[in-house]
Design a protein around this motif. Structure first.
Motif, PDB file in Angstrom:
ATOM      1  N   UNK A   1       0.807  -1.212   0.000  1.00  6.86           N
ATOM      2  CA  UNK A   1       0.000   0.000   0.000  1.00  6.86           C
ATOM      3  C   UNK A   1       0.839   1.259   0.000  1.00  6.86           C
ATOM      4  N   UNK A   2       2.104   1.149  -0.400  1.00  8.25           N
ATOM      5  CA  UNK A   2       3.030   2.287  -0.353  1.00  8.25           C
ATOM      6  C   UNK A   2       2.969   3.057  -1.667  1.00  8.25           C
ATOM      7  N   UNK A   3       1.874   3.782  -1.862  1.00  3.26           N
ATOM      8  CA  UNK A   3       1.689   4.513  -3.112  1.00  3.26           C
ATOM      9  C   UNK A   3       2.722   5.624  -3.276  1.00  3.26           C
ATOM     10  N   UNK A   4       3.081   6.303  -2.201  1.00  4.46           N
ATOM     11  CA  UNK A   4       4.001   7.439  -2.304  1.00  4.46           C
ATOM     12  C   UNK A   4       5.350   7.026  -2.884  1.00  4.46           C
TER      13      UNK A   4
ATOM     14  N   UNK B   1       8.835   5.187 -12.804  1.00 10.33           N
ATOM     15  CA  UNK B   1       7.493   5.526 -13.239  1.00 10.33           C
ATOM     16  C   UNK B   1       7.359   6.986 -13.652  1.00 10.33           C
ATOM     17  N   UNK B   2       8.096   7.859 -13.015  1.00 11.65           N
ATOM     18  CA  UNK B   2       8.086   9.256 -13.445  1.00 11.65           C
ATOM     19  C   UNK B   2       8.605   9.359 -14.878  1.00 11.65           C
ATOM     20  N   UNK B   3       9.681   8.624 -15.161  1.00  7.92           N
ATOM     21  CA  UNK B   3      10.247   8.661 -16.516  1.00  7.92           C
ATOM     22  C   UNK B   3       9.307   8.031 -17.530  1.00  7.92           C
TER      23      UNK B   3
ATOM     24  N   UNK C   1       1.348  10.040 -24.877  1.00  9.04           N
ATOM     25  CA  UNK C   1       0.131   9.531 -25.513  1.00  9.04           C
ATOM     26  C   UNK C   1      -0.443   8.360 -24.729  1.00  9.04           C
ATOM     27  N   UNK C   2       0.424   7.556 -24.131  1.00  5.31           N
ATOM     28  CA  UNK C   2      -0.028   6.405 -23.356  1.00  5.31           C
ATOM     29  C   UNK C   2      -0.621   6.828 -22.026  1.00  5.31           C
ATOM     30  N   UNK C   3      -0.072   7.864 -21.420  1.00  2.00           N
ATOM     31  CA  UNK C   3      -0.521   8.264 -20.090  1.00  2.00           C
ATOM     32  C   UNK C   3      -1.311   9.582 -20.129  1.00  2.00           C
ATOM     33  N   UNK C   4      -0.657  10.696 -20.346  1.00  3.33           N
ATOM     34  CA  UNK C   4      -1.313  12.007 -20.237  1.00  3.33           C
ATOM     35  C   UNK C   4      -2.531  12.116 -21.158  1.00  3.33           C
ATOM     36  N   UNK C   5      -2.357  11.790 -22.427  1.00  4.93           N
ATOM     37  CA  UNK C   5      -3.460  11.940 -23.385  1.00  4.93           C
ATOM     38  C   UNK C   5      -4.628  11.014 -23.047  1.00  4.93           C
ATOM     39  N   UNK C   6      -4.321   9.792 -22.682  1.00  7.30           N
ATOM     40  CA  UNK C   6      -5.402   8.850 -22.317  1.00  7.30           C
ATOM     41  C   UNK C   6      -6.118   9.319 -21.057  1.00  7.30           C
ATOM     42  N   UNK C   7      -5.351   9.772 -20.061  1.00  5.28           N
ATOM     43  CA  UNK C   7      -5.968  10.256 -18.829  1.00  5.28           C
ATOM     44  C   UNK C   7      -6.949  11.388 -19.108  1.00  5.28           C
ATOM     45  N   UNK C   8      -6.543  12.286 -19.985  1.00  2.00           N
ATOM     46  CA  UNK C   8      -7.407  13.419 -20.319  1.00  2.00           C
ATOM     47  C   UNK C   8      -8.648  12.971 -21.080  1.00  2.00           C
TER      48      UNK C   8
ATOM     49  N   UNK D   1      -2.110   6.906 -12.421  1.00  3.27           N
ATOM     50  CA  UNK D   1      -2.360   7.705 -11.234  1.00  3.27           C
ATOM     51  C   UNK D   1      -1.289   8.773 -11.023  1.00  3.27           C
ATOM     52  N   UNK D   2      -0.128   8.579 -11.623  1.00  5.53           N
ATOM     53  CA  UNK D   2       1.089   9.285 -11.230  1.00  5.53           C
ATOM     54  C   UNK D   2       1.202  10.678 -11.841  1.00  5.53           C
ATOM     55  N   UNK D   3       1.677  11.633 -11.040  1.00  8.43           N
ATOM     56  CA  UNK D   3       2.116  12.929 -11.524  1.00  8.43           C
ATOM     57  C   UNK D   3       1.028  13.949 -11.761  1.00  8.43           C
ATOM     58  N   UNK D   4       1.426  15.142 -12.219  1.00  6.54           N
ATOM     59  CA  UNK D   4       0.468  16.235 -12.434  1.00  6.54           C
ATOM     60  C   UNK D   4      -0.563  15.956 -13.521  1.00  6.54           C
TER      61      UNK D   4
END
Length: 313
Positions: free
Chosen positions: A238-241, A249-251, A258-265, A289-292
């Motif tokens: 449960x250590x999400x932080x 994962x940040x990288x 396109x895989x993360x930001x665009x899909x999330x939006x 879930x990650x990042x801004x």
């Protein structure tokens, strides 16, 4: 001293396991009842969820479930595979022999023999001769990933993977089911295929670079699988932080917008609509879930309260 060490260790373990496994509650903005997000690690077995009371409690409150797509629908999967087959093929009548020169073909043949114990030019490989160069890179990556997964039995899919497990159980309970992603219409697939075909020379350069530097690429995959194994550990604790702050994962999120930001939006409007309709469980890869630009922050930007659920003691 020993007692102090044991006490310190107990406190540390309690702190690590103070949160339920990547399970978040969405509330606020006058929605009638909370909804939930389960960030999944696709390689872990869904049976783990039965040992998480907080998840079972949240699941029982939900009236519908949304996943990335319906991986239990065999017809849809077949349609997607057919459409994908069309999108990754070279233009009609062309084969890989038309886009690689003799020296490049020799290199490809050498690497295929090395990895798959078969000559790419043998007739048994004829079915893949019309694939675009990037597909061949993916083929190598898949086998290297499979080899590395064998070194991490803790990631082995013993039983039904989390996403499928949640979908099956939601359908058994008669819950409404929604997909965050959709199979692309034929016109979009055609545009994607035309775009890819227009960059065949770039794909050839990428393939040649991959074949020339294969040992390094294999090591990169080994490093990635080690990171995924660490992610599985974070999830179980449960250590999400620690997961969200990991360099890997940040990288990944930054390198693949396109895989993360665009899909999330693209997902956000569906998520907002669903949570106003009924209490909903959303299940998708934890990387989203990650990042801004992650789903958690996007919802917070919209004024929702999103918090990781604490383990009850």
């Amino acid at each position: 001293m020993t007692k102090r060490f044991i006490l310190s260790l107990t406190i540390a373990l309690a702190a690590v396991s103070a949160n339920a496994q990547f399970l978040f509650r969405i509330s606020g903005k006058k929605i009638k009842a909370p909804s939930y997000i389960l960030g999944s690690v696709h390689t872990l077995p869904g049976a783990l969820l039965d040992s998480i009371p907080e998840y079972l409690e949240a699941e029982a409150k939900c009236q519908q479930l949304y996943a990335e797509f319906d991986i239990s629908n065999q017809q849809k999967i077949a349609e997607a595979q057919t459409a994908g087959q069309q999108a990754i093929s070279l233009p009609d009548g062309k084969t890989i022999f038309d886009v690689l020169n003799m020296e490049q073909m020799d290199m490809l043949n050498y690497r295929f023999k090395e990895v798959f114990n078969v000559n790419f030019t043998d007739s048994v490989m004829k079915a893949v001769w019309n694939y675009q160069p990037n597909v061949l890179i993916t083929t190598f990556n898949l086998i290297f990933t499979s080899q590395e997964m064998q070194k991490h039995p803790e990631l082995g899919m013993i039983g039904t993977p989390i996403d499928m497990f949640c979908i099956n159980r939601a359908k058994q309970r008669g819950l409404s089911f929604g997909q965050l992603d959709e199979i692309q219409p034929e016109d979009k697939l055609k545009k994607m295929r035309d775009s890819l075909n227009a960059k065949i020379d770039v794909q050839v350069d990428s393939l040649v670079a991959f074949l020339s530097d294969m040992d390094h690429r294999k090591q990169m995959i080994a490093d990635e699988m080690n990171s995924v194994a660490t992610t599985g550990t974070y999830w179980k604790q449960g250590d999400y932080n620690s997961f969200a702050q990991s360099e890997y994962w940040i990288s990944q999120v930054n390198k693949q917008p396109e895989l993360f930001k665009a899909r999330n939006e693209r997902w956000l409007p569906k998520i907002k609509t669903a949570i106003t309709e009924a209490p909903t469980m959303f299940v998708f890869g934890a990387g989203h879930l990650v990042g801004p630009s992650g789903v958690l922050q996007l919802l917070r930007n919209e004024g929702y309260k999103v918090e990781q659920i604490k383990v009850k003691r």
